[in-house]
Motif scaffolding. Sequence first.
Motif, PDB file in Angstrom:
ATOM      1  N   SER A 249       0.829  -1.213   0.000  1.00  0.00           N
ATOM      2  CA  SER A 249       0.000   0.000   0.000  1.00  0.00           C
ATOM      3  C   SER A 249       0.861   1.261   0.000  1.00  0.00           C
ATOM      4  O   SER A 249       0.373   2.350   0.289  1.00  0.00           O
ATOM      5  N   PHE A 250       2.122   1.143  -0.348  1.00  0.00           N
ATOM      6  CA  PHE A 250       3.066   2.243  -0.220  1.00  0.00           C
ATOM      7  C   PHE A 250       2.644   3.462  -1.037  1.00  0.00           C
ATOM      8  O   PHE A 250       2.489   3.389  -2.256  1.00  0.00           O
ATOM      9  N   LEU A 251       2.424   4.583  -0.348  1.00  0.00           N
ATOM     10  CA  LEU A 251       2.020   5.853  -0.950  1.00  0.00           C
ATOM     11  C   LEU A 251       0.727   5.747  -1.756  1.00  0.00           C
ATOM     12  O   LEU A 251       0.513   6.505  -2.703  1.00  0.00           O
ATOM     13  N   ILE A 252      -0.134   4.822  -1.351  1.00  0.00           N
ATOM     14  CA  ILE A 252      -1.484   4.728  -1.917  1.00  0.00           C
ATOM     15  C   ILE A 252      -2.420   5.356  -0.896  1.00  0.00           C
ATOM     16  O   ILE A 252      -2.731   4.771   0.142  1.00  0.00           O
ATOM     17  N   GLY A 253      -2.841   6.580  -1.180  1.00  0.00           N
ATOM     18  CA  GLY A 253      -3.509   7.401  -0.183  1.00  0.00           C
ATOM     19  C   GLY A 253      -4.763   6.789   0.403  1.00  0.00           C
ATOM     20  O   GLY A 253      -4.974   6.841   1.624  1.00  0.00           O
ATOM     21  N   ALA A 254      -5.618   6.210  -0.432  1.00  0.00           N
ATOM     22  CA  ALA A 254      -6.895   5.689   0.068  1.00  0.00           C
ATOM     23  C   ALA A 254      -6.678   4.524   1.021  1.00  0.00           C
ATOM     24  O   ALA A 254      -7.360   4.416   2.059  1.00  0.00           O
ATOM     25  N   THR A 255      -5.742   3.647   0.710  1.00  0.00           N
ATOM     26  CA  THR A 255      -5.479   2.501   1.576  1.00  0.00           C
ATOM     27  C   THR A 255      -4.840   2.945   2.889  1.00  0.00           C
ATOM     28  O   THR A 255      -5.254   2.529   3.975  1.00  0.00           O
ATOM     29  N   GLU A 256      -3.822   3.786   2.783  1.00  0.00           N
ATOM     30  CA  GLU A 256      -3.178   4.284   3.998  1.00  0.00           C
ATOM     31  C   GLU A 256      -4.189   4.965   4.914  1.00  0.00           C
ATOM     32  O   GLU A 256      -4.190   4.758   6.132  1.00  0.00           O
ATOM     33  N   ALA A 257      -5.039   5.804   4.324  1.00  0.00           N
ATOM     34  CA  ALA A 257      -6.025   6.539   5.127  1.00  0.00           C
ATOM     35  C   ALA A 257      -6.939   5.587   5.877  1.00  0.00           C
ATOM     36  O   ALA A 257      -7.195   5.757   7.077  1.00  0.00           O
ATOM     37  N   ALA A 258      -7.449   4.574   5.177  1.00  0.00           N
ATOM     38  CA  ALA A 258      -8.325   3.605   5.824  1.00  0.00           C
ATOM     39  C   ALA A 258      -7.606   2.888   6.957  1.00  0.00           C
ATOM     40  O   ALA A 258      -8.151   2.699   8.055  1.00  0.00           O
ATOM     41  N   ASN A 259      -6.362   2.487   6.728  1.00  0.00           N
ATOM     42  CA  ASN A 259      -5.600   1.771   7.749  1.00  0.00           C
ATOM     43  C   ASN A 259      -5.393   2.623   8.990  1.00  0.00           C
ATOM     44  O   ASN A 259      -5.495   2.141  10.129  1.00  0.00           O
ATOM     45  N   VAL A 260      -5.088   3.913   8.798  1.00  0.00           N
ATOM     46  CA  VAL A 260      -4.850   4.840   9.907  1.00  0.00           C
ATOM     47  C   VAL A 260      -6.135   5.083  10.704  1.00  0.00           C
ATOM     48  O   VAL A 260      -6.123   5.134  11.939  1.00  0.00           O
ATOM     49  N   LEU A 261      -7.247   5.229  10.008  1.00  0.00           N
ATOM     50  CA  LEU A 261      -8.521   5.476  10.680  1.00  0.00           C
ATOM     51  C   LEU A 261      -9.071   4.213  11.345  1.00  0.00           C
ATOM     52  O   LEU A 261      -9.614   4.262  12.457  1.00  0.00           O
ATOM     53  N   ASP A 262      -8.905   3.079  10.689  1.00  0.00           N
ATOM     54  CA  ASP A 262      -9.502   1.855  11.222  1.00  0.00           C
ATOM     55  C   ASP A 262      -8.795   1.333  12.463  1.00  0.00           C
ATOM     56  O   ASP A 262      -9.428   0.688  13.307  1.00  0.00           O
ATOM     57  N   ILE A 263      -7.506   1.612  12.623  1.00  0.00           N
ATOM     58  CA  ILE A 263      -6.871   1.172  13.869  1.00  0.00           C
ATOM     59  C   ILE A 263      -7.329   2.049  15.033  1.00  0.00           C
ATOM     60  O   ILE A 263      -7.384   1.593  16.184  1.00  0.00           O
TER      61      ILE A 263
ATOM     62  N   VAL B 223      -9.943  11.882  17.837  1.00  0.00           N
ATOM     63  CA  VAL B 223      -8.716  11.354  17.244  1.00  0.00           C
ATOM     64  C   VAL B 223      -7.819  12.495  16.782  1.00  0.00           C
ATOM     65  O   VAL B 223      -8.294  13.465  16.173  1.00  0.00           O
ATOM     66  N   VAL B 224      -6.554  12.362  17.074  1.00  0.00           N
ATOM     67  CA  VAL B 224      -5.530  13.223  16.483  1.00  0.00           C
ATOM     68  C   VAL B 224      -4.666  12.348  15.587  1.00  0.00           C
ATOM     69  O   VAL B 224      -4.214  11.275  15.997  1.00  0.00           O
ATOM     70  N   LEU B 225      -4.456  12.785  14.356  1.00  0.00           N
ATOM     71  CA  LEU B 225      -3.628  12.072  13.391  1.00  0.00           C
ATOM     72  C   LEU B 225      -2.213  12.635  13.459  1.00  0.00           C
ATOM     73  O   LEU B 225      -2.025  13.856  13.457  1.00  0.00           O
ATOM     74  N   TRP B 226      -1.213  11.751  13.491  1.00  0.00           N
ATOM     75  CA  TRP B 226       0.180  12.200  13.639  1.00  0.00           C
ATOM     76  C   TRP B 226       1.055  11.300  12.780  1.00  0.00           C
ATOM     77  O   TRP B 226       1.063  10.081  12.952  1.00  0.00           O
ATOM     78  N   GLY B 227       1.774  11.895  11.817  1.00  0.00           N
ATOM     79  CA  GLY B 227       2.574  11.075  10.918  1.00  0.00           C
ATOM     80  C   GLY B 227       3.830  11.779  10.441  1.00  0.00           C
ATOM     81  O   GLY B 227       3.897  13.003  10.371  1.00  0.00           O
ATOM     82  N   HIS B 228       4.820  10.975  10.079  1.00  0.00           N
ATOM     83  CA  HIS B 228       6.132  11.466   9.646  1.00  0.00           C
ATOM     84  C   HIS B 228       6.438  10.911   8.259  1.00  0.00           C
ATOM     85  O   HIS B 228       6.341   9.712   8.029  1.00  0.00           O
ATOM     86  N   SER B 229       6.798  11.787   7.326  1.00  0.00           N
ATOM     87  CA  SER B 229       7.228  11.408   5.986  1.00  0.00           C
ATOM     88  C   SER B 229       6.106  10.655   5.250  1.00  0.00           C
ATOM     89  O   SER B 229       5.047  11.231   4.999  1.00  0.00           O
ATOM     90  N   GLN B 230       6.300   9.372   4.912  1.00  0.00           N
ATOM     91  CA  GLN B 230       5.188   8.600   4.351  1.00  0.00           C
ATOM     92  C   GLN B 230       3.984   8.685   5.277  1.00  0.00           C
ATOM     93  O   GLN B 230       2.837   8.774   4.819  1.00  0.00           O
ATOM     94  N   GLY B 231       4.233   8.670   6.584  1.00  0.00           N
ATOM     95  CA  GLY B 231       3.140   8.768   7.547  1.00  0.00           C
ATOM     96  C   GLY B 231       2.439  10.108   7.504  1.00  0.00           C
ATOM     97  O   GLY B 231       1.242  10.199   7.820  1.00  0.00           O
ATOM     98  N   GLY B 232       3.154  11.179   7.125  1.00  0.00           N
ATOM     99  CA  GLY B 232       2.492  12.463   6.925  1.00  0.00           C
ATOM    100  C   GLY B 232       1.537  12.404   5.757  1.00  0.00           C
ATOM    101  O   GLY B 232       0.416  12.936   5.805  1.00  0.00           O
ATOM    102  N   HIS B 233       1.954  11.748   4.690  1.00  0.00           N
ATOM    103  CA  HIS B 233       1.096  11.501   3.530  1.00  0.00           C
ATOM    104  C   HIS B 233      -0.156  10.743   3.956  1.00  0.00           C
ATOM    105  O   HIS B 233      -1.292  11.129   3.632  1.00  0.00           O
ATOM    106  N   ALA B 234       0.030   9.680   4.745  1.00  0.00           N
ATOM    107  CA  ALA B 234      -1.099   8.874   5.210  1.00  0.00           C
ATOM    108  C   ALA B 234      -2.035   9.685   6.097  1.00  0.00           C
ATOM    109  O   ALA B 234      -3.268   9.587   5.992  1.00  0.00           O
ATOM    110  N   SER B 235      -1.461  10.500   6.972  1.00  0.00           N
ATOM    111  CA  SER B 235      -2.281  11.282   7.908  1.00  0.00           C
ATOM    112  C   SER B 235      -3.111  12.335   7.186  1.00  0.00           C
ATOM    113  O   SER B 235      -4.284  12.561   7.535  1.00  0.00           O
ATOM    114  N   ILE B 236      -2.531  12.989   6.191  1.00  0.00           N
ATOM    115  CA  ILE B 236      -3.289  13.989   5.441  1.00  0.00           C
ATOM    116  C   ILE B 236      -4.423  13.322   4.667  1.00  0.00           C
ATOM    117  O   ILE B 236      -5.556  13.818   4.644  1.00  0.00           O
ATOM    118  N   PHE B 237      -4.142  12.198   4.041  1.00  0.00           N
ATOM    119  CA  PHE B 237      -5.210  11.483   3.342  1.00  0.00           C
ATOM    120  C   PHE B 237      -6.298  11.036   4.315  1.00  0.00           C
ATOM    121  O   PHE B 237      -7.489  11.085   4.000  1.00  0.00           O
TER     122      PHE B 237
END
Length: 393
Positions: A160-174, A190-204
């Motif tokens: 799921s690397f840098l695939i925004g929709a998948t990352e977003a779902a994974n971050v929200l569902d946990i 919920v507060v979203l917090w991410g670094h680098s790829q994780g920043g991409h995931a958090s914004i999505f």
Amino acid sequence: MLLSVLIVVGIAVAPAAVRLIDFGVRVGEGAAAEKAVAPFYIAPTPAPGPAAPGTIVRQEPVVGAPQGAIAWRVLYHSTDVDGADTLVSGLVIAPDAPAADGTRTVVSWAHPTTGTAPRCAPSSGIAPFVFIEGLSDLLAAGHVVVATDYAGMGIAGPSSFLIGATEAANVLDIARAARGIEGIGAGNRVVLWGHSQGGHASIFAAQRAARYASELAIAGVAVAAPATNLGALLSADIGDVSGVTIGAYAFTSYAQAYSSRLPNDPLTTILTPAGAAAAPKMAELCLLGQNSELHTIANPLIGSFVTGDPTQAPGWSQLLAENTPAQAPLTAPLFVAQGAKDTLVRPEITAAYVAAQTQGGTAVESHVLPDATHGTVALDAMPYLMKWMAALP
């Protein structure tokens, strides 16, 4: 060895010998348990049917949690870029004092790139807590912290690397999954917090939360050195070893996830023959622990990896655009930290995103840290982040 690992993840060790000793203890505990952990990441048989996103399939306690905390490794239902049910692994960490249901904020941590292969999952490593930047501060503030591995890591499956929709779902569902663990008080805030790829995931995740997980109240989104413009970042970095490595991860991930939208044998349409042969091999290697092997493959490809500009290539350009965070303003307050000495996520690219969000009306707090690098920026930003979080409504 321990010192070198601490430096890689940006932990300041000189004034904190006690943290080094504590880290060593936790690494020792984790190393002893690592072989016993492996069965957790074997998919259940028979495979469970689809379930509501955030439903926990399996959980087990994790050794080595920070003092005053308790942790679980979880396997939970989420969705992929096509909306299909998928199983994802991760961690849930909470203060060890019990709390009433719904009384604690959940901080959903999205990790920076560690690789894309199943064994690169942070939750399966020998020191999973060390790589959650700011964990001790967040727990001390009384928050529940959750950390997805992202789909395809931990439990085998498509990357799921840098695939925004998948990352977003994974971050929200946990964050949803944390509410299934009794006694820890995980709530809907919920507060979203991410670094680098994780920043991409958090914004999505922030962009998609209202329609994907409307029961969650996103109080804020915080990012450090976020990947906000994939085309610009790829163009800026492709001429060095880091860019070739990240490119290999991204191109193989997209080739799998979007095969129906790309030509046959898609890697050969954007990579040189040597690059197309090397990328899948690199995708099997992790950044931590296999860095030298990655460099051995990537170094000869510098300058001869891609055949053209991916931002202009048919198919690839559309995918990069789709997986670049939208410029539209976020509905939640935004915290952005950027290191002035970052040579991977370039400061000017982050500055352009901050400017667009500010002009659009997002409530933005931005910090450019003059001495921070890509590796250190998230930890360097913690004092500012904790103050910002404490002021959120």
